[in-house]
Write a protein that holds these residues in place. Structure first.
Motif, mmCIF file in Angstrom:
data_model
loop_
_atom_site.group_PDB
_atom_site.id
_atom_site.type_symbol
_atom_site.label_atom_id
_atom_site.label_comp_id
_atom_site.label_asym_id
_atom_site.label_seq_id
_atom_site.Cartn_x
_atom_site.Cartn_y
_atom_site.Cartn_z
ATOM 1 N N ARG A 130 74.261 -37.609 18.063
ATOM 2 C CA ARG A 130 73.186 -37.755 17.434
ATOM 3 C C ARG A 130 73.525 -37.373 15.825
ATOM 4 N NH1 ARG A 130 68.286 -39.405 20.246
ATOM 5 N NH2 ARG A 130 68.003 -40.231 18.140
ATOM 6 N N SER A 131 72.513 -37.638 14.951
ATOM 7 C CA SER A 131 72.859 -37.349 13.643
ATOM 8 C C SER A 131 72.684 -35.806 13.494
ATOM 9 C CB SER A 131 72.085 -38.108 12.572
ATOM 10 O OG SER A 131 70.577 -38.091 12.914
ATOM 11 N N LYS B 15 80.710 -43.231 19.494
ATOM 12 C CA LYS B 15 80.649 -43.066 18.044
ATOM 13 C C LYS B 15 80.153 -41.393 18.156
ATOM 14 C CE LYS B 15 75.603 -44.516 17.232
ATOM 15 N NZ LYS B 15 74.928 -45.252 16.099
ATOM 16 N N ALA C 264 67.646 -38.312 13.917
ATOM 17 C CA ALA C 264 66.727 -38.341 12.786
ATOM 18 C C ALA C 264 65.880 -39.675 12.712
ATOM 19 C CB ALA C 264 67.465 -38.368 11.345
ATOM 20 N N SER C 265 66.762 -40.909 13.121
ATOM 21 C CA SER C 265 66.094 -42.036 13.139
ATOM 22 C C SER C 265 65.801 -42.497 14.462
ATOM 23 C CB SER C 265 67.079 -43.426 12.469
ATOM 24 O OG SER C 265 68.232 -43.493 13.360
ATOM 25 N N LYS D 199 72.514 -42.090 24.698
ATOM 26 C CA LYS D 199 72.377 -40.819 24.041
ATOM 27 C C LYS D 199 71.648 -39.960 24.962
ATOM 28 C CE LYS D 199 71.403 -42.517 19.073
ATOM 29 N NZ LYS D 199 70.320 -42.919 18.398
ATOM 30 N N HIS E 137 69.913 -41.669 7.134
ATOM 31 C CA HIS E 137 71.004 -40.806 7.272
ATOM 32 C C HIS E 137 71.870 -40.338 5.787
ATOM 33 C CE1 HIS E 137 71.856 -41.562 11.656
ATOM 34 N NE2 HIS E 137 70.720 -41.125 11.415
ATOM 35 N N ASP F 201 75.632 -50.074 12.587
ATOM 36 C CA ASP F 201 74.145 -49.917 13.074
ATOM 37 C C ASP F 201 73.037 -50.083 11.958
ATOM 38 O OD1 ASP F 201 71.921 -49.091 14.214
ATOM 39 O OD2 ASP F 201 72.535 -47.098 14.421
ATOM 40 N N GLU G 179 74.658 -52.867 16.200
ATOM 41 C CA GLU G 179 73.515 -51.967 16.896
ATOM 42 C C GLU G 179 72.273 -52.238 16.245
ATOM 43 O OE1 GLU G 179 74.790 -47.990 17.261
ATOM 44 O OE2 GLU G 179 72.763 -47.197 17.254
ATOM 45 N N ASP H 90 69.550 -49.645 20.658
ATOM 46 C CA ASP H 90 69.556 -48.212 20.662
ATOM 47 C C ASP H 90 67.988 -47.952 20.672
ATOM 48 O OD1 ASP H 90 69.388 -45.383 20.279
ATOM 49 O OD2 ASP H 90 70.100 -45.646 18.133
ATOM 50 N N GLU I 220 76.120 -37.964 9.036
ATOM 51 C CA GLU I 220 77.209 -38.008 10.130
ATOM 52 C C GLU I 220 78.522 -38.067 9.161
ATOM 53 O OE1 GLU I 220 76.289 -41.529 12.311
ATOM 54 O OE2 GLU I 220 74.402 -40.700 13.178
ATOM 55 N N GLN J 47 72.218 -48.078 8.425
ATOM 56 C CA GLN J 47 72.562 -46.844 8.487
ATOM 57 C C GLN J 47 73.803 -46.355 8.699
ATOM 58 O OE1 GLN J 47 69.562 -44.545 10.868
ATOM 59 N NE2 GLN J 47 71.524 -44.720 12.581
HETATM 60 C C1 LIG Z 1 73.183 -41.911 15.799
HETATM 61 C C2 LIG Z 1 72.025 -42.369 15.386
HETATM 62 O O1 LIG Z 1 71.148 -41.677 14.501
HETATM 63 P P1 LIG Z 1 70.027 -40.535 14.925
HETATM 64 O O2 LIG Z 1 70.674 -39.671 15.872
HETATM 65 O O3 LIG Z 1 69.619 -40.138 13.821
HETATM 66 O O4 LIG Z 1 69.157 -41.549 16.029
HETATM 67 C C3 LIG Z 1 71.759 -43.920 15.558
HETATM 68 O O5 LIG Z 1 70.848 -44.388 15.043
HETATM 69 O O6 LIG Z 1 72.563 -44.397 16.371
#
Ligand SMILES: C=C(OP(=O)(O)O)C(=O)O
Ligand SMILES: [Mg+2]
Length: 423
Positions: free
Chosen positions: A369-370, A391, A42-43, A340, A155, A242, A288, A315, A205, A163
């Motif tokens: 991911r969220s 995480k 999402a972010s 990711k 989130h 984060d 983060e 990130d 999350e 976040q």
């Molecule tokens: C896990 C995260 O969120 P998203 O999956 O929404 O990017 C993040 O920002 O690290």
């Protein structure tokens, strides 16, 4: 037996936010069948690989039928007959077929599902668990579970700017015990929030999403919960943050707006002063995205100032892409990268990003991911990559617990051979 690919097909399923995502099946000529599902953020960072969405009315434009059709009608044709162990060749064939810089033609969601399902089929075909197939016989290190227990930012719809607040059980003797430390503290935090009349509903999350007065107040609630559970802050459990600073930097530059939690507008230098206060006062072990993805100077200053003391993770600025990680290494922006799979879109490129971090002496932090599914690929992948931490959300949502439970299973399977350490 013949371990060539017999068929590949995809299907539109739902993720943990109720949005469509891609699930992919790979079948081999030796009868082996695997399945993988793709997560969704999402972010997101501006330069992430493109997640192909249909537009139109269906699912508010978020359908993934085009990505599914791309697997069924285009990708499958190119990959059928290939040896499933040729992960790199398979991934680069898809990259070539796509032909764009950000996988926008076929969709990173179409490509990643195939890439993950290929790895799973190859592991099964080799008679190995996925973590051993991807990481080798010395894949015995179970990651420290950085559990998200308080959500804000993109989130959650609360008053917290940052976040994610995570609990890091680095003082535990094993993954099993570490997971117990954080799950126990999660439950105690619920009681702490209730007593203060704060909401105990959760964010994307699974961390609680109360309306705290400030980011500092959120940290203090967590420290209170750690102590009430009977653990020592900084010794048994520390805190990871984060900020996802993109979400409070409207132009993704050095201007920040923390009005939501009462700090008002500020430039990078002031944000760093605030961070210094918190790093001094609280047991923060990892931070983060403390600044926005466009604020490269901010990342450099933050790392210069705090990089000896804490892990500084990029990130949104790196998006698991070696092009940006390389720039970060050259500049000295961060000392770790978030990893990711769907930010880059293939297993091979994700491993290349990890390797680049390793060679630079950086850490790398494996992440969900969220928007997630019940797929446990990430758990095996984190063990295989040997990064020492991951995480994957809170103790109360099935799609996150699936990964934690898989890690418990791996640790158990390894018996006395597993390792658990922060660094
Ligand atoms: C896990 C995260 O969120 P998203 O999956 O929404 O990017 C993040 O920002 O690290
Ligand atoms: Mg992040």
């Amino acid at each position: 037996m013949n371990n060539t690919i017999k068929s590949i097909s995809s299907l539109e399923i739902l993720d943990s936010r109720g949005n469509p995502t891609v699930r992919t099946y790979v079948e081999l000529n030796n009868g082996i069948r695997s399945v993988a599902s793709v997560p969704s953020g999402a972010s997101t960072g501006k330069n992430e690989a493109n997640e192909l969405r249909d537009g139109g009315k269906r699912y508010g434009g978020k359908g993934v039928q085009k990505a599914v059709d791309n697997v069924n009608n285009h990708i499958a044709k190119v990959l059928i007959g290939k040896n499933v162990n040729d992960q790199k060749d398979i991934d680069y064939s898809m990259i070539e077929l796509d032909g764009t810089d950000n996988k926008s033609k076929l969709g990173a969601n179409a490509i990643l599902g195939v890439s993950m399902a290929v790895a799973k089929a190859a592991a099964q075909s080799s008679g190995l668990p996925l973590y051993q197939y991807l990481g080798g016989v010395n894949s015995v290190r179970i990651p420290v579970p950085c559990m998200n227990i308080l959500n804000g930012g993109e989130h959650a719809d609360n008053s917290v700017d940052f976040q994610e607040f995570m609990l890091v059980p680095h003082g535990a003797p094993s993954f099993k015990e570490g997971l117990r430390y954080v799950a126990e503290t999660f439950h105690v935090l619920k009681g702490v929030l209730k007593k203060k009349g704060l909401a105990t509903s959760v964010g994307d999350e699974g961390g609680f999403a109360p309306n705290c007065e400030s980011n500092e107040a959120a940290i203090e609630l967590i420290i209170d919960a750690i102590e009430k559970t009977g653990y020592k802050p900084g010794i048994d459990l520390s805190i990871a943050i984060d900020s996802a600073a993109n979400s409070f930097s409207p132009n993704l530059d050095d201007n920040y707006d923390l009005s939501w939690s009462g700090l008002g507008k500020m430039k990078t230098a002031d944000l760093l002063e605030k961070s210094a206060e918190w790093i001094d006062k609280y047991p923060i072990i990892l931070w983060e995205d403390p600044v926005s993805e466009g604020d490269w100077d901010g990342y450099v200053s933050f790392t210069k100032r705090f990089g000896d003391k804490i892990e500084v993770v990029g990130d949104d600025n790196f998006v698991t892409n070696t092009k940006y990680i390389k720039k970060g290494i050259e500049l000295g922006a961060c000392n770790s990268a978030l990893i990711k799979l769907n930010q880059i879109g293939t297993v091979t490129e994700t491993i290349e990003a990890v390797r680049m971090c390793r060679e630079a002496g950086w850490r790398y932090f494996l992440s969900h991911r969220s928007g997630e599914t019940e797929d446990t690929f990430l758990a095996d992948f984190a063990v295989a990559m040997d990064g020492g931490h991951l995480k994957t959300g809170s103790a109360c949502r099935g799609e996150r617990i699936a990964k934690y439970n898989r890690l418990l299973e791996i640790e158990n399977e390894l018996r006395g051979r597993s390792e658990y350490r922060w660094k």
